[in-house]
Design an enzyme around this catalytic site. Sequence first.
Site, PDB file in Angstrom:
ATOM      1  N   ASP A  82      -8.914  21.839  57.375  1.00  0.00           N
ATOM      2  CA  ASP A  82      -9.253  21.639  55.964  1.00  0.00           C
ATOM      3  C   ASP A  82      -8.403  20.466  55.495  1.00  0.00           C
ATOM      4  O   ASP A  82      -7.192  20.586  55.313  1.00  0.00           O
ATOM      5  CB  ASP A  82      -8.926  22.905  55.154  1.00  0.00           C
ATOM      6  N   THR A 121      -9.195  20.943  46.636  1.00  0.00           N
ATOM      7  CA  THR A 121      -9.791  19.672  46.181  1.00  0.00           C
ATOM      8  C   THR A 121      -9.921  19.634  44.656  1.00  0.00           C
ATOM      9  O   THR A 121      -9.694  18.593  44.035  1.00  0.00           O
ATOM     10  CB  THR A 121     -11.165  19.453  46.851  1.00  0.00           C
ATOM     11  N   ILE A 175      -8.206  18.680  52.726  1.00  0.00           N
ATOM     12  CA  ILE A 175      -7.561  18.941  51.431  1.00  0.00           C
ATOM     13  C   ILE A 175      -7.964  20.339  51.024  1.00  0.00           C
ATOM     14  O   ILE A 175      -9.136  20.586  50.692  1.00  0.00           O
ATOM     15  CB  ILE A 175      -7.993  17.939  50.331  1.00  0.00           C
ATOM     16  N   ASP A 176      -7.040  21.273  51.074  1.00  0.00           N
ATOM     17  CA  ASP A 176      -7.331  22.590  50.538  1.00  0.00           C
ATOM     18  C   ASP A 176      -6.801  22.600  49.113  1.00  0.00           C
ATOM     19  O   ASP A 176      -5.594  22.469  48.881  1.00  0.00           O
ATOM     20  CB  ASP A 176      -6.680  23.704  51.374  1.00  0.00           C
ATOM     21  N   GLU A 225     -13.958  20.971  57.690  1.00  0.00           N
ATOM     22  CA  GLU A 225     -14.752  21.265  56.492  1.00  0.00           C
ATOM     23  C   GLU A 225     -15.768  20.167  56.186  1.00  0.00           C
ATOM     24  O   GLU A 225     -16.948  20.447  55.961  1.00  0.00           O
ATOM     25  CB  GLU A 225     -13.824  21.438  55.275  1.00  0.00           C
ATOM     26  N   ASP A 231     -10.226  27.347  55.460  1.00  0.00           N
ATOM     27  CA  ASP A 231      -9.256  27.684  54.405  1.00  0.00           C
ATOM     28  C   ASP A 231      -8.169  28.622  54.932  1.00  0.00           C
ATOM     29  O   ASP A 231      -7.057  28.634  54.406  1.00  0.00           O
ATOM     30  CB  ASP A 231      -9.957  28.418  53.242  1.00  0.00           C
TER      31      ASP A 231
HETATM   32  O1  LIG Z   1     -12.751  23.425  48.909  1.00  0.00           O
HETATM   33  P1  LIG Z   1     -11.282  23.517  49.169  1.00  0.00           P
HETATM   34  O2  LIG Z   1     -10.462  22.998  48.061  1.00  0.00           O
HETATM   35  O3  LIG Z   1     -10.924  23.000  50.521  1.00  0.00           O
HETATM   36  O4  LIG Z   1     -10.941  25.107  49.342  1.00  0.00           O
HETATM   37  C1  LIG Z   1     -11.068  26.060  48.287  1.00  0.00           C
HETATM   38  C2  LIG Z   1      -9.709  26.507  47.844  1.00  0.00           C
HETATM   39  O5  LIG Z   1      -8.989  27.102  48.896  1.00  0.00           O
HETATM   40  C3  LIG Z   1      -9.852  27.524  46.723  1.00  0.00           C
HETATM   41  O6  LIG Z   1      -8.586  28.022  46.354  1.00  0.00           O
HETATM   42  C4  LIG Z   1     -10.673  28.704  47.132  1.00  0.00           C
HETATM   43  O7  LIG Z   1     -10.883  29.537  46.024  1.00  0.00           O
HETATM   44  C5  LIG Z   1     -12.017  28.267  47.667  1.00  0.00           C
HETATM   45  O8  LIG Z   1     -12.683  29.429  48.155  1.00  0.00           O
HETATM   46  C6  LIG Z   1     -11.829  27.245  48.776  1.00  0.00           C
HETATM   47  O9  LIG Z   1     -13.099  26.843  49.249  1.00  0.00           O
HETATM   48 MG   LIG Z   2     -10.244  24.737  51.450  1.00  0.00          MG
HETATM   49 MG   LIG Z   3     -10.992  21.303  51.551  1.00  0.00          MG
END
Ligand SMILES: O=P([O-])([O-])O[C@@H]1[C@H](O)[C@H](O)[C@@H](O)[C@H](O)[C@H]1O
Ligand SMILES: [Mg+2]
Ligand SMILES: [Mg+2]
Length: 280
Positions: free
Chosen positions: A90, A95, A92-93, A70, A220
């Site tokens: 990813d 963030t 940190i999913d 990412e 994700d």
């Molecule tokens: O940016 P990130 O925290 O890695 O990832 C996000 C998270 O998974 C969030 O739940 C989702 O609604 C977003 O579409 C993603 O982009």
């Molecule tokens: Mg994510």
């Molecule tokens: Mg992320």
Amino acid sequence: MADVWQTAMDHAVGAARRAGQVVREALQDDRKVMTKSSSVDLVTQTDQKVEQLIIQSVKEKFPTHRFIGEESVAAGESCVLTDAPTWIIDPIDGTTNFVHAFPFVAVSIGFSVNKQVEFGVVFSCLEDKMFTARRGKGAFCNGEPLQVSDQEDIKQSIIATEFGSSRDPDAVDRIFSSLRNVLCIPVHGVRGAGTAAINMCLVASGCVEAYYEIGIHVWDIAAGSLIVSEAGGVLMDVDGGPLDLMSRRIVAANSRTIAERIVREIDAFGPPRDDEPLRR
Ligand SMILES: O=P([O-])([O-])O[C@@H]1[C@H](O)[C@H](O)[C@@H](O)[C@H](O)[C@H]1O
Ligand SMILES: [Mg+2]
Ligand SMILES: [Mg+2]
């Protein structure tokens, strides 16, 4: 027959655990927040550091493998899924959760060969839950097998979704229209953990019947998609067609019945694909 990708999967589990430790420690410090595509698309130095840690450790062991990460993509790397062995990361999913110390944050590592996900690792690092799946060999949480819910009645179901990070009024209207339609089926409830990867692990664990979202990215969902299917679930596009990892749209459900029922309620739209770099 020996499993050629098992060593890589073991490496991913170790890397995710080490990354999770860095994330947990960073939660104790001040978190400097930066933005990417918009003021609500957040990134921190920890996202970047964790991604580099994972990539460096993989490069040392598997020098010919490719990466879609990412934060590397945000820094200008290409985001094209080829047939080559590719780590889809990813760091940190969730963030936004991390920034606010909302306690659902995951490290997500998927691994694809010939555009097919071979294994997925999602470490929910504050819950200390390590979700893993190897294609054809089942899905697990901390070593215990996972199985999706057997509920086939949408009216007895909980559905997970997210609002995402687009604040484009037309996209928001469509997201709300879908949400209203799903809620008024009626379903028992709608939930969102704030991380796509954990939402998918909740489907795999049988805690929610389905998860859908438009606007997510390949990093994700790559790992979570295999965890759902190996737990007995189904994946599809929000229009009912086959899942396309780069399309930024997904329905992940316990069954085809539930997935297709949700598809009927979704006001589908297509954000720019992950592999259309000029439009991202
Ligand atoms: O940016 P990130 O925290 O890695 O990832 C996000 C998270 O998974 C969030 O739940 C989702 O609604 C977003 O579409 C993603 O982009
Ligand atoms: Mg994510
Ligand atoms: Mg992320």
